[in-house]
Design a protein around this motif. Structure first.
Motif, PDB file in Angstrom:
ATOM      1  N   VAL A  49      40.721  37.934  44.798  1.00  0.00           N
ATOM      2  CA  VAL A  49      39.760  37.826  45.894  1.00  0.00           C
ATOM      3  C   VAL A  49      40.250  36.700  46.802  1.00  0.00           C
ATOM      4  O   VAL A  49      40.765  35.692  46.312  1.00  0.00           O
ATOM      5  N   CYS A  84      35.845  39.294  41.313  1.00  0.00           N
ATOM      6  CA  CYS A  84      35.029  39.992  42.312  1.00  0.00           C
ATOM      7  C   CYS A  84      33.540  39.839  41.993  1.00  0.00           C
ATOM      8  O   CYS A  84      32.713  39.785  42.902  1.00  0.00           O
ATOM      9  N   LYS A  85      33.186  39.724  40.714  1.00  0.00           N
ATOM     10  CA  LYS A  85      31.793  39.515  40.343  1.00  0.00           C
ATOM     11  C   LYS A  85      31.327  38.105  40.691  1.00  0.00           C
ATOM     12  O   LYS A  85      30.142  37.864  40.897  1.00  0.00           O
ATOM     13  N   THR A  87      36.418  35.376  51.536  1.00  0.00           N
ATOM     14  CA  THR A  87      35.233  36.028  50.983  1.00  0.00           C
ATOM     15  C   THR A  87      34.206  34.983  50.558  1.00  0.00           C
ATOM     16  O   THR A  87      33.027  35.065  50.923  1.00  0.00           O
ATOM     17  N   ALA A  93      31.912  36.707  43.440  1.00  0.00           N
ATOM     18  CA  ALA A  93      31.414  36.801  44.818  1.00  0.00           C
ATOM     19  C   ALA A  93      29.929  37.156  44.808  1.00  0.00           C
ATOM     20  O   ALA A  93      29.122  36.567  45.538  1.00  0.00           O
TER      21      ALA A  93
END
Length: 187
Positions: free
Chosen positions: A45, A17-18, A49, A20
């Motif tokens: 993810v 997620c980081k 995204t 992203a």
């Protein structure tokens, strides 16, 4: 980083997620970013995204045709200025250290002629394991640049060394890694 070409490899860690956020920072800085996701990364993810953030197709498989000239791992290896792997799991580090290539990210790592910038993320016990530490030493000897990991709260709830470095620190390391090429290109 304006106009620079970056391949961002994302592997299966909650820290995906980081990645992203890292994509957003690199694009805002003017870089063109193509994201390569492992199967594990897609469990944390979705490719959608990264497509939205990079405004480019995301590569999720060695076997799916892409919009990039085939074979994509060769075409993109020639296109890129830097391969960044964030997060890099223990599995990815092992593949890189031993030349294993069974997915698009590991093939790309072998095809790109320059050593990658690597931001590890994993459990503290995994990070400290002698096999992982041997792989890291080997990769550093080959010229790979590591950013982190750092000490902090891990996905398990424990506090220890293994947390992916802050996105700002990774972006700064990318900028630094690209700077010598920029100066050489002006000559």
């Amino acid at each position: 980083m304006k106009g620079r070409h970056i391949l961002l490899g994302v592997s299966g860690s909650v820290a995906a997620c980081k990645a992203a956020e890292l994509t957003t920072q690199l694009v805002r800085a003017g870089a063109e970013v193509v994201v390569i996701m492992t199967d594990g990364a897609q469990r944390f993810v979705t490719p959608v995204t990264f497509e939205a953030l990079s405004r480019r197709p995301v590569i999720t498989s060695l076997w799916k045709r892409t919009q990039f000239q085939e074979p994509a791992h060769v075409t993109l290896a020639e296109w890129t200025d830097l391969l960044v792997i964030a997060p890099a799991t223990a599995n990815v580090l092992g593949k890189l250290a031993h030349g294993l290539a069974d997915d698009m990210l590991s093939c790309m790592a072998l095809a790109v002629p320059r050593p990658p910038l690597i931001a590890p993320a994993m459990n503290v016990n995994m990070y400290n394991h002698p096999a992982v530490q041997d792989n890291i030493r080997l990769l550093k000897r080959r010229g790979c640049v590591f950013v982190g990991p750092v000490e902090g709260r891990l996905a398990s709830g424990r506090v220890g060394l293994g947390r992916m470095a802050d996105v700002k620190d990774i972006a700064k390391a990318v900028e630094t890694a690209l700077a010598p090429r920029r100066r050489a290109a002006r000559r």
